[in-house]
Design a protein around this motif. Structure first.
Motif, PDB file in Angstrom:
ATOM      1  N   ASN B  25       1.851  -6.958  11.823  1.00  0.00           N
ATOM      2  CA  ASN B  25       3.253  -7.304  12.071  1.00  0.00           C
ATOM      3  C   ASN B  25       3.850  -7.733  10.746  1.00  0.00           C
ATOM      4  O   ASN B  25       3.388  -8.711  10.170  1.00  0.00           O
ATOM      5  N   PHE B  26       4.819  -6.986  10.254  1.00  0.00           N
ATOM      6  CA  PHE B  26       5.509  -7.513   9.084  1.00  0.00           C
ATOM      7  C   PHE B  26       6.840  -6.818   8.827  1.00  0.00           C
ATOM      8  O   PHE B  26       7.129  -5.758   9.365  1.00  0.00           O
ATOM      9  N   GLU B  27       7.639  -7.492   8.035  1.00  0.00           N
ATOM     10  CA  GLU B  27       8.976  -6.983   7.745  1.00  0.00           C
ATOM     11  C   GLU B  27       9.181  -6.909   6.247  1.00  0.00           C
ATOM     12  O   GLU B  27       8.667  -7.737   5.506  1.00  0.00           O
ATOM     13  N   VAL B  28       9.932  -5.921   5.833  1.00  0.00           N
ATOM     14  CA  VAL B  28      10.362  -5.872   4.436  1.00  0.00           C
ATOM     15  C   VAL B  28      11.858  -6.148   4.433  1.00  0.00           C
ATOM     16  O   VAL B  28      12.642  -5.322   4.887  1.00  0.00           O
ATOM     17  N   PRO B  29      12.270  -7.328   3.955  1.00  0.00           N
ATOM     18  CA  PRO B  29      13.697  -7.647   3.957  1.00  0.00           C
ATOM     19  C   PRO B  29      14.450  -6.830   2.900  1.00  0.00           C
ATOM     20  O   PRO B  29      13.872  -6.434   1.897  1.00  0.00           O
ATOM     21  N   ARG B  30      15.726  -6.593   3.167  1.00  0.00           N
ATOM     22  CA  ARG B  30      16.566  -5.856   2.219  1.00  0.00           C
ATOM     23  C   ARG B  30      16.617  -6.591   0.882  1.00  0.00           C
ATOM     24  O   ARG B  30      16.718  -7.805   0.838  1.00  0.00           O
ATOM     25  N   GLY B  31      16.490  -5.824  -0.185  1.00  0.00           N
ATOM     26  CA  GLY B  31      16.625  -6.399  -1.517  1.00  0.00           C
ATOM     27  C   GLY B  31      15.363  -7.024  -2.073  1.00  0.00           C
ATOM     28  O   GLY B  31      15.352  -7.504  -3.205  1.00  0.00           O
ATOM     29  N   SER B  32      14.291  -7.017  -1.301  1.00  0.00           N
ATOM     30  CA  SER B  32      13.070  -7.661  -1.794  1.00  0.00           C
ATOM     31  C   SER B  32      12.281  -6.719  -2.700  1.00  0.00           C
ATOM     32  O   SER B  32      12.522  -5.514  -2.742  1.00  0.00           O
ATOM     33  N   PHE B  33      11.367  -7.298  -3.424  1.00  0.00           N
ATOM     34  CA  PHE B  33      10.420  -6.556  -4.252  1.00  0.00           C
ATOM     35  C   PHE B  33       9.063  -6.984  -3.717  1.00  0.00           C
ATOM     36  O   PHE B  33       8.543  -8.030  -4.087  1.00  0.00           O
ATOM     37  N   MET B  34       8.555  -6.199  -2.786  1.00  0.00           N
ATOM     38  CA  MET B  34       7.364  -6.632  -2.089  1.00  0.00           C
ATOM     39  C   MET B  34       6.116  -5.997  -2.677  1.00  0.00           C
ATOM     40  O   MET B  34       6.045  -4.790  -2.863  1.00  0.00           O
ATOM     41  N   GLY B  35       5.147  -6.844  -2.973  1.00  0.00           N
ATOM     42  CA  GLY B  35       3.874  -6.357  -3.487  1.00  0.00           C
ATOM     43  C   GLY B  35       2.849  -6.358  -2.369  1.00  0.00           C
ATOM     44  O   GLY B  35       2.620  -7.376  -1.733  1.00  0.00           O
ATOM     45  N   LEU B  36       2.269  -5.194  -2.127  1.00  0.00           N
ATOM     46  CA  LEU B  36       1.243  -5.086  -1.091  1.00  0.00           C
ATOM     47  C   LEU B  36      -0.110  -5.025  -1.797  1.00  0.00           C
ATOM     48  O   LEU B  36      -0.406  -4.061  -2.494  1.00  0.00           O
ATOM     49  N   ILE B  37      -0.891  -6.079  -1.649  1.00  0.00           N
ATOM     50  CA  ILE B  37      -2.160  -6.121  -2.360  1.00  0.00           C
ATOM     51  C   ILE B  37      -3.313  -6.224  -1.366  1.00  0.00           C
ATOM     52  O   ILE B  37      -3.104  -6.447  -0.170  1.00  0.00           O
ATOM     53  N   GLY B  38      -4.518  -6.082  -1.864  1.00  0.00           N
ATOM     54  CA  GLY B  38      -5.684  -6.154  -0.998  1.00  0.00           C
ATOM     55  C   GLY B  38      -6.815  -5.324  -1.567  1.00  0.00           C
ATOM     56  O   GLY B  38      -6.598  -4.507  -2.465  1.00  0.00           O
ATOM     57  N   PRO B  39      -8.019  -5.515  -1.048  1.00  0.00           N
ATOM     58  CA  PRO B  39      -9.173  -4.807  -1.597  1.00  0.00           C
ATOM     59  C   PRO B  39      -9.120  -3.316  -1.271  1.00  0.00           C
ATOM     60  O   PRO B  39      -8.401  -2.897  -0.364  1.00  0.00           O
ATOM     61  N   ASN B  40      -9.899  -2.530  -2.013  1.00  0.00           N
ATOM     62  CA  ASN B  40      -9.995  -1.101  -1.714  1.00  0.00           C
ATOM     63  C   ASN B  40     -10.546  -0.917  -0.303  1.00  0.00           C
ATOM     64  O   ASN B  40     -11.439  -1.638   0.109  1.00  0.00           O
ATOM     65  N   GLY B  41      -9.999   0.037   0.420  1.00  0.00           N
ATOM     66  CA  GLY B  41     -10.450   0.260   1.793  1.00  0.00           C
ATOM     67  C   GLY B  41      -9.838  -0.721   2.767  1.00  0.00           C
ATOM     68  O   GLY B  41     -10.176  -0.722   3.945  1.00  0.00           O
ATOM     69  N   GLY B  42      -8.918  -1.540   2.294  1.00  0.00           N
ATOM     70  CA  GLY B  42      -8.293  -2.528   3.165  1.00  0.00           C
ATOM     71  C   GLY B  42      -7.134  -1.971   3.992  1.00  0.00           C
ATOM     72  O   GLY B  42      -6.564  -2.675   4.806  1.00  0.00           O
ATOM     73  N   GLY B  43      -6.773  -0.711   3.736  1.00  0.00           N
ATOM     74  CA  GLY B  43      -5.754  -0.059   4.564  1.00  0.00           C
ATOM     75  C   GLY B  43      -4.368  -0.011   3.941  1.00  0.00           C
ATOM     76  O   GLY B  43      -3.404   0.316   4.629  1.00  0.00           O
ATOM     77  N   LYS B  44      -4.257  -0.274   2.635  1.00  0.00           N
ATOM     78  CA  LYS B  44      -2.930  -0.287   2.002  1.00  0.00           C
ATOM     79  C   LYS B  44      -2.265   1.087   2.060  1.00  0.00           C
ATOM     80  O   LYS B  44      -1.133   1.220   2.510  1.00  0.00           O
ATOM     81  N   THR B  45      -3.015   2.093   1.608  1.00  0.00           N
ATOM     82  CA  THR B  45      -2.431   3.437   1.587  1.00  0.00           C
ATOM     83  C   THR B  45      -2.151   3.933   3.002  1.00  0.00           C
ATOM     84  O   THR B  45      -1.135   4.598   3.249  1.00  0.00           O
ATOM     85  N   THR B  46      -3.048   3.580   3.935  1.00  0.00           N
ATOM     86  CA  THR B  46      -2.826   3.983   5.332  1.00  0.00           C
ATOM     87  C   THR B  46      -1.513   3.409   5.846  1.00  0.00           C
ATOM     88  O   THR B  46      -0.720   4.109   6.496  1.00  0.00           O
ATOM     89  N   LEU B  47      -1.273   2.132   5.528  1.00  0.00           N
ATOM     90  CA  LEU B  47      -0.037   1.492   5.971  1.00  0.00           C
ATOM     91  C   LEU B  47       1.193   2.236   5.443  1.00  0.00           C
ATOM     92  O   LEU B  47       2.151   2.496   6.169  1.00  0.00           O
ATOM     93  N   ILE B  48       1.119   2.606   4.153  1.00  0.00           N
ATOM     94  CA  ILE B  48       2.226   3.336   3.533  1.00  0.00           C
ATOM     95  C   ILE B  48       2.417   4.692   4.204  1.00  0.00           C
ATOM     96  O   ILE B  48       3.538   5.119   4.487  1.00  0.00           O
ATOM     97  N   LYS B  49       1.301   5.354   4.478  1.00  0.00           N
ATOM     98  CA  LYS B  49       1.402   6.685   5.107  1.00  0.00           C
ATOM     99  C   LYS B  49       2.025   6.601   6.494  1.00  0.00           C
ATOM    100  O   LYS B  49       2.683   7.538   6.943  1.00  0.00           O
ATOM    101  N   LEU B  50       1.817   5.490   7.174  1.00  0.00           N
ATOM    102  CA  LEU B  50       2.456   5.304   8.476  1.00  0.00           C
ATOM    103  C   LEU B  50       3.965   5.187   8.303  1.00  0.00           C
ATOM    104  O   LEU B  50       4.737   5.717   9.091  1.00  0.00           O
ATOM    105  N   ILE B  51       4.366   4.485   7.238  1.00  0.00           N
ATOM    106  CA  ILE B  51       5.799   4.282   7.024  1.00  0.00           C
ATOM    107  C   ILE B  51       6.507   5.587   6.663  1.00  0.00           C
ATOM    108  O   ILE B  51       7.609   5.844   7.123  1.00  0.00           O
ATOM    109  N   VAL B  52       5.845   6.424   5.864  1.00  0.00           N
ATOM    110  CA  VAL B  52       6.510   7.679   5.486  1.00  0.00           C
ATOM    111  C   VAL B  52       6.138   8.814   6.439  1.00  0.00           C
ATOM    112  O   VAL B  52       6.369   9.985   6.153  1.00  0.00           O
ATOM    113  N   ARG B  53       5.524   8.465   7.577  1.00  0.00           N
ATOM    114  CA  ARG B  53       5.317   9.405   8.673  1.00  0.00           C
ATOM    115  C   ARG B  53       4.290  10.488   8.363  1.00  0.00           C
ATOM    116  O   ARG B  53       4.259  11.532   8.984  1.00  0.00           O
ATOM    117  N   LEU B  54       3.436  10.210   7.339  1.00  0.00           N
ATOM    118  CA  LEU B  54       2.351  11.167   7.102  1.00  0.00           C
ATOM    119  C   LEU B  54       1.248  10.943   8.131  1.00  0.00           C
ATOM    120  O   LEU B  54       0.420  11.805   8.372  1.00  0.00           O
TER     121      LEU B  54
END
Lengths: 282, 251
Positions: B25-54
């Motif tokens: 559960n999370f939100e990206v507010p308008r105008g923010s500069f959000m850094g998504l960090i975490g260990p390799n295999g933690g699901g960062k790229t997967t999360l992004i792919k969900l957002i861009v509908r890949l």
């Protein structure tokens, strides 16, 4: 030398057909090469052969066949292309697997139809290696129509095709319907192959789509420039190949490919020469 | 307050049977500069792919600009620079101009051509990332850092309101990374572009981002960079699932 080609009807058809395929084959070939799908042209040409063999069989065994080998080849090619697209989505991680499946399928069917039509004859030989005297007026008009479809479609979808070829993921994310564009592209490829086979032959049609591109790739700056150079090289190969093939009584497929390879070798050495000169100037 | 640009609710995702994202559960507010960090295999790229509908989430919902992702269609408002941009087909003989113009393909739409206006826009976007001198060079001849700038320019040319970057500085040298972050700040502050940046480089991120999200299958942290840096080693180890030595970056 060129006079014969303009004087006799059948040669004139061949000559203008040659000019058309010298334009559309490298044009589509540019997209095929950058997408690393060069072998797809080979797979499709063999499916086209199966269609041609089927047409020859009908012509021989079924009286009053309504469909000529050219049209049955065209139909098989288009069906084969749609089939390749399907296979590529089934085997997502092994996209090249579609090529041997379709290629061997095409050869298998060809062998069956050829033997049903009582074995090899000169017709089949002409289809394999191309022929300078095989274009009927009807075929010629069909090839004109195909060329118009190709030029129109590429013109209309140029930016989508280029975007998709460069980076499929980016294209999809930015909202381009990649699947539809892909299907359009593969069907266009099938059309080009069917149109080119009469002159260059089944075994060499992929050469006309890829060799001019391979040569221009080394010299061009940018994609558009590469396409233009490919077409120039393609036309040069077709014109020299057709004329020399006719006067030397050789199938034009062979001479066109040899000229294309000479152009390719020249482009490689020109690049090397420029490179060396550049090094010296430093 | 305006609507958040991205809203993710109860997102779950698994590759075959391996769960990668749990109850996100999370939100990206308008105008923010959000850094998504975490260990390799933690699901960062997967999360992004969900957002861009890949990828499609197994369950949960995603809203973009306040609209359900299934109905969302203004994809040109979202610029995306993927990790794969670093390993694109280098042999592709496209000039920088051609590559950047591809960022307009979808926006211009079918059956329409690049006009003079579009061409100026492309040149402007190239200028913005400082690559105008290379506009007619083949992309394959540029260095990794320069290519990255070109890909950002391609994302910028369609005037996005949200820019998503997945590990954009991999393979880019230190000097260029610095310039790259300067560029991001400028986009964020002057052009009001919301940024979502994925990286494993925690140090640089806490320096630049306005919000930090730490992801390791579930969301472990969501807050300001100051809060993140004040976390103890014990707390950080809990996030990462193994001991962490905090390395301070003092470039």
């Amino acid at each position: 030398m060129i006079a014969d080609f303009l004087e006799f009807d059948f040669l004139r058809h061949t000559f203008f057909t040659g000019l058309l395929i010298g334009l559309i084959a490298p044009l589509l070939g540019a997209f095929i090469v950058v997408r690393r799908l060069s072998l797809i042209a080979d797979a499709l040409s063999h499916v086209t052969l199966a269609g041609i063999a089927f047409g020859l069989f009908l012509e021989k065994k079924v009286l009053g066949a309504i469909i000529t080998p050219f049209y049955s080849g065209l139909t098989f090619s288009v069906i084969g292309s749609i089939f390749i697209e399907k296979l590529r989505t089934v085997y997502k991680d092994y996209q090249e697997l579609a090529i041997p499946i379709i290629l061997s399928g095409g050869v298998g069917l060809s062998v069956i139809f050829i033997s049903l039509a009582n074995g090899f004859n000169t017709d089949i030989f002409n289809y394999l290696f191309g022929s300078a005297s095989a274009i009927s007026q009807k075929d010629f008009f069909t090839i004109i129509v195909i060329s118009i479809i190709i030029l129109f479609s590429i013109g209309l979808f140029y930016k989508e095709l280029m975007t998709l070829s460069f980076d499929e993921e980016h294209a999809t994310v930015s909202g381009i319907h990649s699947k539809r564009i892909h299907l359009l592209f593969i069907v266009l490829t099938a059309l080009v192959i069917a149109a080119s086979i009469r002159i260059v032959g089944v075994l060499l049609v992929s050469a006309l789509m890829t060799l001019p591109v391979a040569a221009s790739m080394r010299l061009a700056r940018g994609f558009k420039q590469m396409i233009i150079l490919s077409i120039i090289f393609g036309e040069a190969a077709v014109i020299t190949g057709l004329i020399s093939g006719y006067y030397l009584s050789m199938p034009p497929g062979g001479t066109i490919v040899v000229v294309s390879i000479i152009i390719l070798l020249l482009s490689i050495s020109v690049k090397r020469f420029n490179f060396k000169r550049g090094e010296l100037e430093k | 307050m305006s609507k958040p640009i991205i809203t993710m609710s109860n997102i779950n995702y698994a590759y075959d049977n391996k769960k990668v994202l749990k109850d996100i559960n999370f939100e990206v507010p308008r105008g923010s500069f959000m850094g998504l960090i975490g260990p390799n295999g933690g699901g960062k790229t997967t999360l992004i792919k969900l957002i861009v509908r890949l990828l499609k989430p197994d369950n949960g919902s995603i809203q973009l600009f306040g609209e359900a992702i299934e109905k969302y269609h203004k994809w040109n408002k979202i610029g995306f620079v993927s990790q794969k941009s670093n390993s694109f087909n280098k042999g592709f003989p496209a000039t920088v101009f051609e590559v950047v113009s591809m960022g307009l393909t979808a926006k211009i739409g079918y059956f329409k051509f690049l006009t003079k206006k579009h061409k100026n826009k492309v040149l402007h976007a190239i200028d913005q990332v400082g690559m105008l001198d290379y506009a007619y060079q083949n992309i394959g001849n540029l260095s990794g850092g320069q290519q990255q700038r070109v890909f950002i320019s391609r994302a910028l040319v369609s005037d996005p309101e949200l820019l998503i970057l997945d590990e954009p500085t991999v393979g880019v040298d230190y000097e260029n990374v610095k310039r790259f972050y300067e560029l991001l700040h400028e986009l964020n502050e002057k052009r009001d572009i919301t940024l979502l940046l994925v990286t494993h480089d925690t140090g640089t991120m806490t320096e630049h981002a306005t919000d930090i999200v730490c992801l390791n299958q579930t969301l472990h942290f969501h807050g300001k960079p100051e809060e993140y840096t004040s976390l103890s080693e014990a707390e950080l180890s809990r996030f990462y699932g193994h001991p962490v030595n905090v390395i301070t970056h003092d470039h």
